[in-house]
Design a protein around this motif. Sequence first.
Motif, short mmCIF file in Angstrom:
data_model
loop_
_atom_site.label_atom_id
_atom_site.label_comp_id
_atom_site.label_asym_id
_atom_site.label_seq_id
_atom_site.Cartn_x
_atom_site.Cartn_y
_atom_site.Cartn_z
N ASN A 150 6.70 -26.40 -2.32
CA ASN A 150 6.62 -26.07 -0.90
C ASN A 150 7.74 -25.08 -0.55
O ASN A 150 8.57 -24.74 -1.39
N GLU A 151 7.75 -24.64 0.69
CA GLU A 151 8.72 -23.64 1.13
C GLU A 151 10.16 -24.13 0.97
O GLU A 151 11.04 -23.38 0.53
N SER A 152 10.41 -25.38 1.30
CA SER A 152 11.76 -25.93 1.18
C SER A 152 12.23 -25.93 -0.28
O SER A 152 13.35 -25.53 -0.58
N ASP A 153 11.36 -26.37 -1.20
CA ASP A 153 11.69 -26.33 -2.64
C ASP A 153 12.01 -24.91 -3.07
O ASP A 153 12.96 -24.67 -3.83
N PHE A 154 11.20 -23.95 -2.59
CA PHE A 154 11.39 -22.56 -2.98
C PHE A 154 12.76 -22.05 -2.52
O PHE A 154 13.49 -21.45 -3.30
N LYS A 155 13.10 -22.31 -1.27
CA LYS A 155 14.39 -21.84 -0.75
C LYS A 155 15.56 -22.53 -1.44
O LYS A 155 16.59 -21.91 -1.71
N ASN A 156 15.41 -23.81 -1.77
CA ASN A 156 16.47 -24.51 -2.53
C ASN A 156 16.63 -23.92 -3.92
O ASN A 156 17.75 -23.76 -4.41
N ALA A 157 15.52 -23.57 -4.56
CA ALA A 157 15.60 -22.94 -5.89
C ALA A 157 16.30 -21.59 -5.81
O ALA A 157 17.09 -21.24 -6.69
N LEU A 158 16.02 -20.83 -4.74
CA LEU A 158 16.69 -19.53 -4.56
C LEU A 158 18.20 -19.69 -4.43
O LEU A 158 18.96 -18.85 -4.90
N ASN A 159 18.61 -20.75 -3.79
CA ASN A 159 20.06 -20.99 -3.60
C ASN A 159 20.70 -21.67 -4.79
O ASN A 159 21.91 -21.80 -4.84
N GLY A 160 19.91 -22.09 -5.77
CA GLY A 160 20.44 -22.77 -6.95
C GLY A 160 20.76 -21.80 -8.07
O GLY A 160 20.87 -20.59 -7.87
N ASP A 161 20.85 -22.35 -9.28
CA ASP A 161 21.27 -21.57 -10.43
C ASP A 161 20.11 -21.13 -11.32
O ASP A 161 20.31 -20.71 -12.45
N CYS A 162 18.88 -21.20 -10.81
CA CYS A 162 17.74 -20.88 -11.66
C CYS A 162 17.55 -19.37 -11.81
O CYS A 162 17.93 -18.59 -10.96
N SER A 163 16.94 -19.00 -12.93
CA SER A 163 16.61 -17.60 -13.18
C SER A 163 15.10 -17.37 -13.09
O SER A 163 14.65 -16.23 -13.06
N GLN A 164 14.32 -18.46 -13.03
CA GLN A 164 12.88 -18.34 -12.90
C GLN A 164 12.36 -19.45 -11.99
O GLN A 164 12.70 -20.62 -12.17
N ILE A 165 11.55 -19.05 -11.01
CA ILE A 165 10.90 -19.99 -10.11
C ILE A 165 9.41 -19.96 -10.41
O ILE A 165 8.79 -18.90 -10.45
N ILE A 166 8.84 -21.14 -10.63
CA ILE A 166 7.43 -21.27 -10.96
C ILE A 166 6.75 -22.05 -9.85
O ILE A 166 7.20 -23.14 -9.49
N LEU A 167 5.68 -21.48 -9.30
CA LEU A 167 4.95 -22.19 -8.25
C LEU A 167 4.12 -23.30 -8.89
O LEU A 167 3.44 -23.09 -9.89
#
Length: 189
Positions: free
Chosen positions: A64-81
């Motif tokens: 969801n949108e909240s997960d996506f924004k949290n991932a952006l603020n985290g240490d990940c290099s790849q976000i997978i829907l």
Amino acid sequence: ILSNKRVLFILMILFVGFITVGSSFATDVNDYDDGLNSVNSLDYNNDFSVNALNSNNINRTVFNESDFKNALNGDCSQIILGNDINLNNQIVISKNNLIIDGNGYAFRPANNFKAPNEGGAIYLKVNGFKLINCNFYDFSADYGGAIYADAQNVIIDNCSFFNCSANDDGGAIYFEGNKTTINNCNFID
């Protein structure tokens, strides 16, 4: 008692077995296929730091949108829907060398979505970004109906844009920057 030929045959089988098992563990780390084949083969004059992605590859699956924004603020290099993402607000991405894999899922505006001036779904301000396997539905903005990119070294691959429009420029995507590659994308009214 085993004959010399049988002992020799058994030893040969054991030797071949050890060689086979040993070689399977000796694979070069750089031969790892992470499913993002074109990232490693593209040359952007070394501006897009592929090595940084491969050495610190932390994936986050979002639902969801909240997960996506949290991932952006985290240490990940790849976000997978892991699901379609309904956006209440535009997503601003300023994390360099990020990969977003839509995994065939879509970004869609939520019922209360307010269209921004630039980039209906995503506003990019990055150096190094890859967007793959994403769909965008029904986004609009003044510039870049779905994506506004004030960015360098952007790759958009295998994405579809359905009914995305801009009031001024950039229909589905508006680019301000350089070194942009768009491959295998569909733009459908």
